[in-house]
Design a protein around this motif. Structure first.
Motif, PDB file in Angstrom:
ATOM      1  N   GLU A 175      55.461 -15.688   4.814  1.00 20.58           N
ATOM      2  CA  GLU A 175      55.911 -16.470   3.609  1.00 20.58           C
ATOM      3  C   GLU A 175      56.917 -15.634   3.084  1.00 20.58           C
ATOM      4  O   GLU A 175      56.586 -14.549   2.009  1.00 20.58           O
ATOM      5  N   LEU A 187      58.538 -19.668   7.062  1.00 19.50           N
ATOM      6  CA  LEU A 187      57.657 -18.509   7.299  1.00 19.50           C
ATOM      7  C   LEU A 187      57.790 -17.961   8.195  1.00 19.50           C
ATOM      8  O   LEU A 187      59.131 -18.372   9.302  1.00 19.50           O
ATOM      9  N   ALA A 192      52.539 -24.638   8.622  1.00 13.80           N
ATOM     10  CA  ALA A 192      51.806 -23.070   8.783  1.00 13.80           C
ATOM     11  C   ALA A 192      50.721 -23.553   9.512  1.00 13.80           C
ATOM     12  O   ALA A 192      50.914 -21.988  10.249  1.00 13.80           O
ATOM     13  N   LEU A 203      48.017 -16.665   5.172  1.00 18.12           N
ATOM     14  CA  LEU A 203      48.909 -16.482   4.966  1.00 18.12           C
ATOM     15  C   LEU A 203      49.196 -15.374   3.924  1.00 18.12           C
ATOM     16  O   LEU A 203      48.790 -15.928   3.279  1.00 18.12           O
ATOM     17  N   GLU A 209      52.495 -22.354  13.416  1.00 18.32           N
ATOM     18  CA  GLU A 209      52.637 -21.157  13.134  1.00 18.32           C
ATOM     19  C   GLU A 209      51.036 -20.840  13.335  1.00 18.32           C
ATOM     20  O   GLU A 209      51.698 -19.406  14.018  1.00 18.32           O
TER      21      GLU A 209
END
Length: 389
Positions: free
Chosen positions: A365, A376, A344, A121, A347
């Motif tokens: 993010e 996201l 998350a 991320l 994704e």
């Protein structure tokens, strides 16, 4: 003395309150909810969409103008980008998980996030000068409108920094689930020389379409009304004639994101980039979801685990801060954090799916959670031949 009119007795399932529409004297329900009256003989559920009702006597005329109808057009191919079919039907949403199934998945989510998701991320709260200037000059805007513009500013900033703005007549931006067209409107202000193709399954007032064309009458802008499940992109002339194509979506609900990715794959066209900001993970369906490879790696690629993932994802957005966390799965980890991690994971699964079909991806993010918990986005750039493994 005037006769007092009462409100409809129907209880709205989501809002948990009575409908506030007034009813005719002697009736219990308003026109829209009259179908719930045992004595009803006049109204019926629309065959196109079970979310609204119509008069039986007006059925033929309604079907010709219903916003949920599938129109007859060359670019429409029923279920072209779906596995089982139309994702908007509520009766096809996967089942709710049991308490045992949730407990089984909670530990997997926590470990998967810490070992295989968190490091992928990226936090990039970017800004666009045009949108930021507009915000500075319009401080009187509501907080909701400001938050939408902050999201647009970051999305546009990510497009600019990636070098994929549709700035020439041979480049095109294709927006999936365009809604009112506000995102495309701001992108067109930053890159007025490109082509803008919008699609959405519902009719709308096209407020931003009108504004964009009023401000720039030469702007190449066209809107198609179609659900992405049924849209054959190879039949869209504006896409076929473009040398560079950017696909975007902002808050594309549930499995519509998966159908959108499939539509790019099935088109046979060269999409240079995609910037996808999904939402409503609780509306995703196991069979339609495209990130099965990643879920399989973590032992969550089955209907029960996916049902738990979907359910837990909803706690990131439903304000679950005041619920009882003294027992059951809620006592294991904070529900809001579990929801954020579940989103998350879903994704990252989609990003890996895109990597397997030739894109380099980032999961970003793009705004803080206080701006939107649906914060996201997947940035996918077509992998060059030199970078292929």
């Amino acid at each position: 003395m005037a006769t007092e009119r009462t409100c409809c007795e129907y209880i709205l399932p989501i809002k948990k309150r009575r409908c506030r529409m007034l009813v005719k004297l002697g009736n219990r329900f308003c026109g829209e909810h009259a179908i719930h009256d045992a004595s009803n003989t006049e109204r019926m559920i629309c065959p196109n969409d079970g979310k609204h009702t119509i008069l039986k006597s007006e059925l033929k005329a309604h079907l010709e103008k219903c916003n949920s109808r599938i129109i007859d057009a060359e670019y429409i191919k029923i279920d072209a980008n779906a596995v089982l079919g139309e994702t908007k039907r509520t009766d096809k949403i996967d089942r709710r998980p049991t308490e045992e199934e949730i407990c089984e998945v909670v530990h997997k989510i926590w470990k998967c996030y810490e070992e295989d998701v968190e490091e992928r991320l990226i936090v990039e709260h970017k800004r666009n000068e045009l949108v930021e200037a507009f915000l500075a000059e319009n401080q009187e805007l509501s907080e909701a409108k400001k938050k939408h513009l902050v999201q647009i500013s970051s999305i546009l900033g990510n497009i600019e920094s990636s070098g994929v703005l549709p700035s020439s007549p041979t480049s095109c931006m294709f927006e999936l689930g365009a809604g009112k067209g506000q995102l495309a409107y701001w992108i067109s202000k930053a890159a007025p020389g490109g082509k803008y193709i919008l699609m959405d399954r519902s009719g709308c007032r096209n407020k931003f379409d009108t504004a964009a064309l009023r401000e720039n009458p030469e702007l190449a802008w066209k809107r198609y009304r179609c659900s992405i499940e049924h849209m054959d992109l190879s039949k869209i002339d504006e896409l076929k004639s473009s040398r560079q194509i950017l696909a975007i979506c902002k808050h594309f609900c549930g499995s519509a994101t998966d159908a959108g990715i499939r539509s790019l794959q099935n088109s046979g066209l060269k999409f240079d980039a995609a910037l996808l900001a999904p939402c409503c993970h609780h509306k995703s369906r196991f069979v339609e979801y495209g990130g099965h490879e990643f879920l399989e790696k973590w032992g969550m690629d089955d209907e029960a685990s996916f049902a738990a993932l979907r359910y837990l994802a909803s706690f990131a957005t439903n304000g679950a801060v005041d619920i009882d966390t003294s027992d059951g799965w809620k006592s294991l980890h904070p529900p809001v954090e579990l929801g954020r991690r579940a989103k998350a994971i879903l994704e990252i699964g989609r990003a890996i799916w895109l990597e397997n079909v030739g894109f380099e991806t980032k999961v970003i993010e793009y705004v803080p959670p206080e701006v939107s918990p649906e914060n996201l986005l997947i940035l996918a750039l077509k992998r060059s031949n030199n970078n292929k493994e």
